[in-house]
Write a protein that holds these residues in place. Structure first.
Motif, PDB file in Angstrom:
ATOM      1  N   ASP A 122     -89.450 -61.280 -50.599  1.00  0.00           N
ATOM      2  CA  ASP A 122     -88.064 -61.614 -50.964  1.00  0.00           C
ATOM      3  C   ASP A 122     -87.143 -61.230 -49.806  1.00  0.00           C
ATOM      4  OD1 ASP A 122     -88.558 -62.597 -53.622  1.00  0.00           O
ATOM      5  OD2 ASP A 122     -89.012 -60.530 -54.174  1.00  0.00           O
ATOM      6  N   ASP A 123     -87.244 -62.015 -48.748  1.00  0.00           N
ATOM      7  CA  ASP A 123     -86.492 -61.762 -47.527  1.00  0.00           C
ATOM      8  C   ASP A 123     -85.780 -63.054 -47.156  1.00  0.00           C
ATOM      9  OD1 ASP A 123     -85.754 -61.647 -44.754  1.00  0.00           O
ATOM     10  OD2 ASP A 123     -87.145 -59.978 -44.465  1.00  0.00           O
ATOM     11  N   LYS A 124     -84.457 -63.067 -47.347  1.00  0.00           N
ATOM     12  CA  LYS A 124     -83.691 -64.295 -47.156  1.00  0.00           C
ATOM     13  C   LYS A 124     -83.857 -64.867 -45.760  1.00  0.00           C
ATOM     14  CE  LYS A 124     -79.325 -64.144 -46.403  1.00  0.00           C
ATOM     15  NZ  LYS A 124     -77.865 -63.941 -46.499  1.00  0.00           N
ATOM     16  N   ASP A 125     -83.830 -64.005 -44.745  1.00  0.00           N
ATOM     17  CA  ASP A 125     -83.901 -64.498 -43.369  1.00  0.00           C
ATOM     18  C   ASP A 125     -85.264 -65.117 -43.070  1.00  0.00           C
ATOM     19  OD1 ASP A 125     -81.314 -63.669 -42.899  1.00  0.00           O
ATOM     20  OD2 ASP A 125     -81.917 -61.700 -42.133  1.00  0.00           O
ATOM     21  N   ARG A 126     -86.316 -64.542 -43.580  1.00  0.00           N
ATOM     22  CA  ARG A 126     -87.656 -65.097 -43.336  1.00  0.00           C
ATOM     23  C   ARG A 126     -87.840 -66.416 -44.077  1.00  0.00           C
ATOM     24  NH1 ARG A 126     -92.469 -60.763 -43.519  1.00  0.00           N
ATOM     25  NH2 ARG A 126     -93.550 -62.693 -42.929  1.00  0.00           N
ATOM     26  N   ILE A 127     -87.310 -66.503 -45.287  1.00  0.00           N
ATOM     27  CA  ILE A 127     -87.394 -67.766 -46.033  1.00  0.00           C
ATOM     28  C   ILE A 127     -86.622 -68.849 -45.291  1.00  0.00           C
ATOM     29  CG2 ILE A 127     -86.842 -68.932 -48.204  1.00  0.00           C
ATOM     30  CD1 ILE A 127     -87.023 -66.125 -49.551  1.00  0.00           C
ATOM     31  N   ASN A 128     -85.430 -68.499 -44.849  1.00  0.00           N
ATOM     32  CA  ASN A 128     -84.589 -69.429 -44.096  1.00  0.00           C
ATOM     33  C   ASN A 128     -85.311 -69.915 -42.845  1.00  0.00           C
ATOM     34  OD1 ASN A 128     -82.501 -70.330 -42.143  1.00  0.00           O
ATOM     35  ND2 ASN A 128     -81.082 -69.695 -43.746  1.00  0.00           N
ATOM     36  N   LEU A 129     -85.962 -69.004 -42.134  1.00  0.00           N
ATOM     37  CA  LEU A 129     -86.672 -69.340 -40.904  1.00  0.00           C
ATOM     38  C   LEU A 129     -87.817 -70.312 -41.170  1.00  0.00           C
ATOM     39  CD1 LEU A 129     -86.936 -68.728 -37.841  1.00  0.00           C
ATOM     40  CD2 LEU A 129     -88.550 -66.898 -38.465  1.00  0.00           C
TER      41      LEU A 129
END
Length: 338
Positions: free
Chosen positions: A213-220
């Protein structure tokens, strides 16, 4: 058309199909239009209640039901639709000529059926269809119809009403989020379900990624899937309003245009749809893991048929958007999403 007694009809030609009904056993055509009546037919005609028969005597400006039905068929049938080779009892059936998505112009269908003496019946718009499946039928009500009525229909209806839109295979990237999955605490139940639903339409999973649950990694990873040419991205998990459910924000911040977050469909209220240019990005709520049919089953075939869905398309699902979770699932031939 002239009516004559059956006993006097030997050698004459029937102007219409004659139907026989045996309660609980049979309903169908006993004699076909154009049949030349023979002496041995008299007893059977009388037994099914035909004391008189009608002989076709053409008049200018009048059409027989079969000829009228053929003109209506030519008017309403579009791409991806086959018509029955034989007209039975003045009715022409329509069948899917290919697997795809049934499209019905409901506005023009309403106009046509409002003219009177003409009917066209169909399955529901946006129903996924298999080749050979019956999808509609047409007939006129009277045995003989004024040709002006058909001409009126031809003037009112300018485009086909019934078509089957082709569904094309897509390369789909599935991004599953959740700390419990990423750290191996539980097994991913999403992927087999998503794969099965995609396979129903000839599409496949190009790549599958599990993330915390890591927004930046999902976005990437969403941006990476876009760069690598995915046709569609499906994100699963983390779609609720809990503070640690960050998937919706990750989708919103990847440069895609949000269409909707929240749908009037149960199961599927926390559904999200966005587009990066013409490529759909879906946020699929957890109900897809345990419910037989959800909002995903309603939107997926339309997206695979290259429809670009709008807010209005999703909002319209409120009428019929309640799945009854029947013990025996008959989807798509049920009320869900209709």
């Amino acid at each position: 058309m002239k009516m004559i007694k059956v006993e006097d009809a030997i050698g004459t030609m029937l102007s219409h199909d004659v139907t026989q009904i045996i309660p609980g056993k049979f309903k169908g055509r006993a004699f076909k239009k154009g049949h030349i009546i023979r002496a041995e037919d008299i007893e059977k005609l009388l037994s099914i209640g035909k004391d008189n028969v009608y002989v076709w005597e053409p008049k200018e400006g009048e059409l027989h039901e079969n000829d009228a039905a053929k003109r209506i068929s030519d008017l309403v049938v579009g791409e991806g639709v086959d018509t029955a080779e034989e007209i039975k009892e003045g009715k022409i059936d329509f069948f899917a000529a290919r697997d795809g998505l049934l499209k019905i112009d409901k506005e023009n269908l309403f106009k046509l059926n409002s003219l009177g003496e003409i009917i066209v019946s169909t399955l529901h718009n946006n129903t996924p269809i298999k080749k050979g499946e019956k999808i509609g039928a047409t007939r006129v009500i009277p045995l003989i119809i004024d040709e002006n009525k058909i001409i009126e229909a031809e003037e009112v209806i300018k485009n086909s009403i019934i078509s089957v839109k082709e569904i094309t295979p897509k390369k789909v990237v599935v991004i599953t989020t959740g700390n419990e999955l990423y750290y191996g605490r539980i097994k991913d139940a999403f992927l087999p379900i998503i794969e099965k639903k995609l396979n129903e339409y000839g599409s496949s999973v190009l790549n599958k990624i599990i993330l915390p649950d890591d927004k930046d990694r999902i976005n990437l990873e969403i941006k990476k899937a876009i760069e690598e040419g995915a046709d569609m991205i499906i994100c699963t998990g983390g779609m609720s309003v809990d503070p640690d459910d960050v998937t919706p924000n990750a989708i919103k911040e990847c440069g895609a245009k949000l269409v909707v977050y929240g749908s009037p469909v149960l199961p599927g209220a926390m559904f999200l749809l966005a587009y990066h240019e013409d490529m759909p990005i879906l946020g699929v709520p957890s109900c897809a893991m345990y419910s037989k049919r959800t909002v995903l089953d309603l939107v997926l075939p339309r997206l695979l048929a290259d429809e670009k869905l709008t807010l209005n398309d999703i909002v319209a699902y409120g009428h019929g958007g309640l799945c009854l979770d029947c013990n025996i699932c008959n989807f798509p031939h049920c009320s869900f999403g209709k």
